[in-house]
Motif scaffolding. Structure first.
Motif, PDB file in Angstrom:
ATOM      1  N   ASN A 117      -1.358  33.657   3.382  1.00  0.00           N
ATOM      2  CA  ASN A 117      -0.650  32.699   4.234  1.00  0.00           C
ATOM      3  C   ASN A 117      -1.215  31.312   3.912  1.00  0.00           C
ATOM      4  N   LEU A 118      -0.523  30.603   3.017  1.00  0.00           N
ATOM      5  CA  LEU A 118      -1.067  29.329   2.515  1.00  0.00           C
ATOM      6  C   LEU A 118      -1.037  28.230   3.573  1.00  0.00           C
ATOM      7  N   ALA A 119      -0.218  28.400   4.592  1.00  0.00           N
ATOM      8  CA  ALA A 119      -0.202  27.399   5.657  1.00  0.00           C
ATOM      9  C   ALA A 119      -1.556  27.394   6.374  1.00  0.00           C
ATOM     10  N   ARG A 120      -2.136  28.559   6.519  1.00  0.00           N
ATOM     11  CA  ARG A 120      -3.452  28.625   7.184  1.00  0.00           C
ATOM     12  C   ARG A 120      -4.614  28.573   6.209  1.00  0.00           C
ATOM     13  N   TYR A 121      -4.409  29.100   5.007  1.00  0.00           N
ATOM     14  CA  TYR A 121      -5.507  29.189   4.020  1.00  0.00           C
ATOM     15  C   TYR A 121      -5.053  28.523   2.727  1.00  0.00           C
ATOM     16  N   PRO A 122      -4.990  27.172   2.720  1.00  0.00           N
ATOM     17  CA  PRO A 122      -4.394  26.468   1.578  1.00  0.00           C
ATOM     18  C   PRO A 122      -5.094  26.730   0.248  1.00  0.00           C
ATOM     19  N   SER A 123      -6.383  27.067   0.241  1.00  0.00           N
ATOM     20  CA  SER A 123      -7.052  27.367  -1.043  1.00  0.00           C
ATOM     21  C   SER A 123      -6.770  28.793  -1.488  1.00  0.00           C
ATOM     22  N   GLY A 124      -6.005  29.525  -0.697  1.00  0.00           N
ATOM     23  CA  GLY A 124      -5.767  30.940  -0.991  1.00  0.00           C
ATOM     24  C   GLY A 124      -6.964  31.759  -0.516  1.00  0.00           C
ATOM     25  N   LEU A 125      -6.745  33.048  -0.322  1.00  0.00           N
ATOM     26  CA  LEU A 125      -7.870  33.868   0.165  1.00  0.00           C
ATOM     27  C   LEU A 125      -8.943  34.002  -0.906  1.00  0.00           C
ATOM     28  N   ARG A 126      -8.568  33.907  -2.164  1.00  0.00           N
ATOM     29  CA  ARG A 126      -9.572  33.903  -3.234  1.00  0.00           C
ATOM     30  C   ARG A 126     -10.389  32.598  -3.167  1.00  0.00           C
ATOM     31  N   GLY A 127      -9.718  31.485  -2.940  1.00  0.00           N
ATOM     32  CA  GLY A 127     -10.407  30.183  -2.858  1.00  0.00           C
ATOM     33  C   GLY A 127     -11.425  30.179  -1.725  1.00  0.00           C
ATOM     34  N   LEU A 128     -11.042  30.761  -0.582  1.00  0.00           N
ATOM     35  CA  LEU A 128     -11.985  30.826   0.541  1.00  0.00           C
ATOM     36  C   LEU A 128     -13.183  31.702   0.161  1.00  0.00           C
ATOM     37  N   GLY A 129     -12.911  32.799  -0.536  1.00  0.00           N
ATOM     38  CA  GLY A 129     -13.995  33.678  -0.989  1.00  0.00           C
ATOM     39  C   GLY A 129     -14.957  32.937  -1.908  1.00  0.00           C
ATOM     40  N   ASP A 130     -14.406  32.131  -2.820  1.00  0.00           N
ATOM     41  CA  ASP A 130     -15.263  31.379  -3.754  1.00  0.00           C
ATOM     42  C   ASP A 130     -16.152  30.389  -2.989  1.00  0.00           C
ATOM     43  N   TYR A 131     -15.589  29.765  -1.956  1.00  0.00           N
ATOM     44  CA  TYR A 131     -16.362  28.806  -1.149  1.00  0.00           C
ATOM     45  C   TYR A 131     -17.565  29.521  -0.504  1.00  0.00           C
ATOM     46  N   ILE A 132     -17.282  30.693   0.035  1.00  0.00           N
ATOM     47  CA  ILE A 132     -18.321  31.475   0.719  1.00  0.00           C
ATOM     48  C   ILE A 132     -19.374  31.953  -0.290  1.00  0.00           C
ATOM     49  N   HIS A 133     -18.905  32.433  -1.443  1.00  0.00           N
ATOM     50  CA  HIS A 133     -19.839  32.936  -2.468  1.00  0.00           C
ATOM     51  C   HIS A 133     -20.718  31.821  -3.024  1.00  0.00           C
ATOM     52  N   ALA A 134     -20.138  30.637  -3.183  1.00  0.00           N
ATOM     53  CA  ALA A 134     -20.922  29.522  -3.740  1.00  0.00           C
ATOM     54  C   ALA A 134     -22.080  29.147  -2.814  1.00  0.00           C
ATOM     55  N   LYS A 135     -21.946  29.503  -1.529  1.00  0.00           N
ATOM     56  CA  LYS A 135     -23.036  29.225  -0.570  1.00  0.00           C
ATOM     57  C   LYS A 135     -24.042  30.368  -0.519  1.00  0.00           C
ATOM     58  N   GLY A 136     -23.848  31.367  -1.354  1.00  0.00           N
ATOM     59  CA  GLY A 136     -24.772  32.507  -1.352  1.00  0.00           C
ATOM     60  C   GLY A 136     -24.463  33.506  -0.255  1.00  0.00           C
ATOM     61  N   LEU A 137     -23.257  33.403   0.329  1.00  0.00           N
ATOM     62  CA  LEU A 137     -22.884  34.314   1.412  1.00  0.00           C
ATOM     63  C   LEU A 137     -21.855  35.327   0.905  1.00  0.00           C
ATOM     64  N   ARG A 138     -21.530  36.288   1.753  1.00  0.00           N
ATOM     65  CA  ARG A 138     -20.639  37.391   1.373  1.00  0.00           C
ATOM     66  C   ARG A 138     -19.333  37.284   2.143  1.00  0.00           C
ATOM     67  N   TYR A 139     -18.261  37.704   1.495  1.00  0.00           N
ATOM     68  CA  TYR A 139     -16.909  37.461   2.004  1.00  0.00           C
ATOM     69  C   TYR A 139     -16.395  38.683   2.762  1.00  0.00           C
ATOM     70  N   ALA A 140     -16.056  38.473   4.037  1.00  0.00           N
ATOM     71  CA  ALA A 140     -15.553  39.566   4.865  1.00  0.00           C
ATOM     72  C   ALA A 140     -14.070  39.351   5.151  1.00  0.00           C
ATOM     73  N   LEU A 141     -13.270  40.409   5.010  1.00  0.00           N
ATOM     74  CA  LEU A 141     -11.845  40.335   5.353  1.00  0.00           C
ATOM     75  C   LEU A 141     -11.489  41.494   6.286  1.00  0.00           C
ATOM     76  N   TYR A 142     -10.314  41.398   6.879  1.00  0.00           N
ATOM     77  CA  TYR A 142      -9.887  42.333   7.915  1.00  0.00           C
ATOM     78  C   TYR A 142      -8.521  42.911   7.569  1.00  0.00           C
ATOM     79  N   THR A 143      -8.331  44.187   7.847  1.00  0.00           N
ATOM     80  CA  THR A 143      -6.981  44.762   7.792  1.00  0.00           C
ATOM     81  C   THR A 143      -6.905  45.952   8.752  1.00  0.00           C
ATOM     82  N   ASP A 144      -5.867  46.737   8.618  1.00  0.00           N
ATOM     83  CA  ASP A 144      -5.629  47.826   9.578  1.00  0.00           C
ATOM     84  C   ASP A 144      -5.149  49.058   8.807  1.00  0.00           C
ATOM     85  N   ALA A 145      -5.493  50.219   9.338  1.00  0.00           N
ATOM     86  CA  ALA A 145      -5.138  51.478   8.664  1.00  0.00           C
ATOM     87  C   ALA A 145      -3.711  51.912   8.957  1.00  0.00           C
TER      88      ALA A 145
END
Ligand code: GLA
Length: 534
Positions: A117-145
């Motif tokens: 959803n680029l309206a909420r995550y303009p860098s894309g979910l991969r871009g947000l992950g890269d931001y988090i990883h560059a800080k030495g942190l780990r990327y958590a996402l959510y979904t449903d079964a």
């Protein structure tokens, strides 16, 4: 004032570990008991963490649901939280997993694939992950079964298990929370097992956090599939802590102590420490109980607006040391008179033991803790470390006198020795190495990942299996004091123009037996701008 005179023993401390700390640590990491309930045909009868080396201590991080619910989760909020997590000292205390919960992150296109959803995550979910990883942190996402997430705002994974887990791997998720809404008619073990298989097929090891709120008794089977499982309903509605509910959850979760261990954790939900509706004393008490229960420490408050007491609670390394202890034992209630409960059954790697006295009454409770009640011999002379005042007293013969205020907790570590070592807490400067070559002549490029042990106890050396690396990448490791540096050397000779990627796995090796204990992963992205000569 309440004088508690007699302690009734409801349950004896379950685990007695002997021998050297390293031996015990290794045994705990590599020889856990087996899952108890039949899993689907052909499913491995081992704990999943034995394969990927992830979450051998309870995952620590931050998730948005408690503070925010669905709104206003977006890229700006998550990035601000990430920055606050670093600036507040929480990263240095071990908090690493962070990302959106049910925050309307993606939808399913007509081709069946998930798109951000680029309206909420303009860098894309991969871009947000890269931001988090560059800080030495780990990327958590959510979904449903099921067919949809709980609020119905996002598609669930039902029928798209392999496509969706591949999308999560492409976004570089390190942790996936999978909810259990809209799953009518689905077999819970088969569903989560299939999702676990899909994660393995996607090729990126992830912490698998099952979220069925205790439905299907996941503690009896989920350790073969993932790393942690919710044991109860939600701890609060978004925005407001609920003390009574959090306490009920703690008492429900402690009863499952025998099912927890390295790589397989009972999850009593994200924490409410620092949220509206909770006092400082209550926050301290809940944090202590979460640490006693070796619970995942996933903060749920707004990290951008923390007062000092909240930061002090969440970053208390002496309390965190109990939670992150490598033996991974979950403490539990030894006796409970209705107002006062004694929590023990938590042996620690150095032979010490953690103990908590929780008082739910109003005034003050006074009692004596006898050494035999908490796993020592009555004749022992022991030192007592108060994990909130950071004072050591002793040696005490036979037991120690404790007094606790209303809603408060005495959180203690008890030892034959005066030293109270903190186990390794691993913090990385980055987990994303980005390199770029532009010329047609062969070059050598270097990028580093630096890992610092914030604990006081030595961290054994990391090893990277050279056979696991692509030809263009070499990794060597240098050590200096509490820091180990992964030196990533890339040679461009003979490479074609294009984007290259490697996920590097390092194993922390127990020095005596040479056995792998826990794994550390990072990404190397390498862009070759032109075809390069040999
Ligand atoms: C469930 C989970 C919560 C949160 C919400 C999102 O209730 O238990 O932790 O993820 O769904 O809708």
């Amino acid at each position: 004032m309440k004088d508690v005179r007699r302690a009734r023993s409801r349950r004896l401390p379950a685990v007695f570990l002997a021998g050297a700390a390293f031996l015990a640590l290794t045994l705990a990491a590599i020889m856990p008991a087996r899952p108890q309930v039949p899993l689907p045909e052909g499913w491995p009868r081992t704990y999943h963490a034995e394969v990927d080396g992830l979450a051998l201590t309870p995952p620590m991080g931050w998730y948005p649901w408690n503070a925010f619910g669905q709104e206003p989760q977006n890229e700006k909020l998550i990035k601000e939280i990430v920055d606050a997590l670093v600036a507040s000292g929480m990263k240095d205390a071990g908090y690493a997993y962070v990302g959106p919960d049910e925050g309307v992150c993606f939808s399913r296109g007509t081709d069946g694939k998930l798109t951000t959803n680029l309206a909420r995550y303009p860098s894309g979910l991969r871009g947000l992950g890269d931001y988090i990883h560059a800080k030495g942190l780990r990327y958590a996402l959510y979904t449903d079964a099921g067919t949809k997430t709980c609020s119905q705002a996002m598609p669930g994974t039902k029928g798209y298990e392999y496509e969706d887990m591949k999308a999560f791997a492409d976004w570089r998720a390190d942790y996936i929370k999978i909810d259990w809404c809209n799953t009518e008619g689905q077999d819970i073990v088969r569903t989560y097992a299939e999702l676990g298989k899909a994660q393995r097929a996607a090729g990126r090891p992830v912490v698998h956090s099952l979220c069925s709120w205790g439905e299907g008794y996941p503690w009896t089977w989920a350790g073969a599939i993932g790393h942690m499982w919710r044991t109860t309903t939600d701890i609060c509605g978004p925005g407001q802590a609920d003390w009574a509910r959090a306490v009920r959850i703690a008492f429900a979760n402690e009863k499952l102590a025998e099912f927890a261990g390295p790589g397989r954790w009972n999850d009593p939900d994200m924490m409410v420490v620092g949220m509206p509706g909770l006092s400082e004393v209550q926050g301290r008490s809940l944090f202590s109980l979460w640490c006693m229960m070796a619970s995942p420490l996933i903060a749920g408050n707004d990290l951008r607006a923390m007062d000092k007491p909240t930061i002090d609670i969440l970053t208390n390394l002496e309390a965190i040391a109990v939670d992150q202890d490598p033996l991974g034992a979950q403490g539990h209630v030894v006796w409970n008179d209705g107002d006062v409960s004694l929590w023990a059954g938590k042996p620690l790697f150095d032979g010490s033991r953690a103990v908590a006295v929780f008082f739910q009454g109003r005034t003050k409770a006074r009692l004596r803790i006898g050494w035999e009640e908490v796993g020592f011999a009555g004749s022992d002379e022991l030192f007592v470390r108060n994990l909130w005042t950071h004072e050591t007293t002793g040696p005490h013969a036979g037991g120690v006198d404790v007094s606790v205020g209303g809603g408060d907790v005495a959180f203690l570590r008890i030892s034959k020795s005066k030293d109270f070592p903190i186990p390794p807490i691993v913090v990385a400067d980055t987990v994303l190495v980005k390199l770029k070559s532009t010329g047609a002549r062969p070059e050598t490029l270097v990028g580093t990942v630096t890992v610092t042990n914030k604990g006081s106890h030595d961290l054994p050396p990391w090893r990277v299996d050279p056979r696991s690396l692509p030809q263009w990448l070499k990794v060597s490791i240098t050590a200096s004091g509490k820091t180990q540096t992964f030196v990533n050397t890339v040679s461009t000779a003979g490479l074609k123009k294009g984007a290259y990627h490697a996920l590097v796995r390092a194993d922390n090796v127990e020095p005596v037996s040479g056995k792998a204990m826990s794994a550390f992963y990072y990404d190397v992205d390498f862009e070759v701008g032109r075809n390069v000569r040999r």
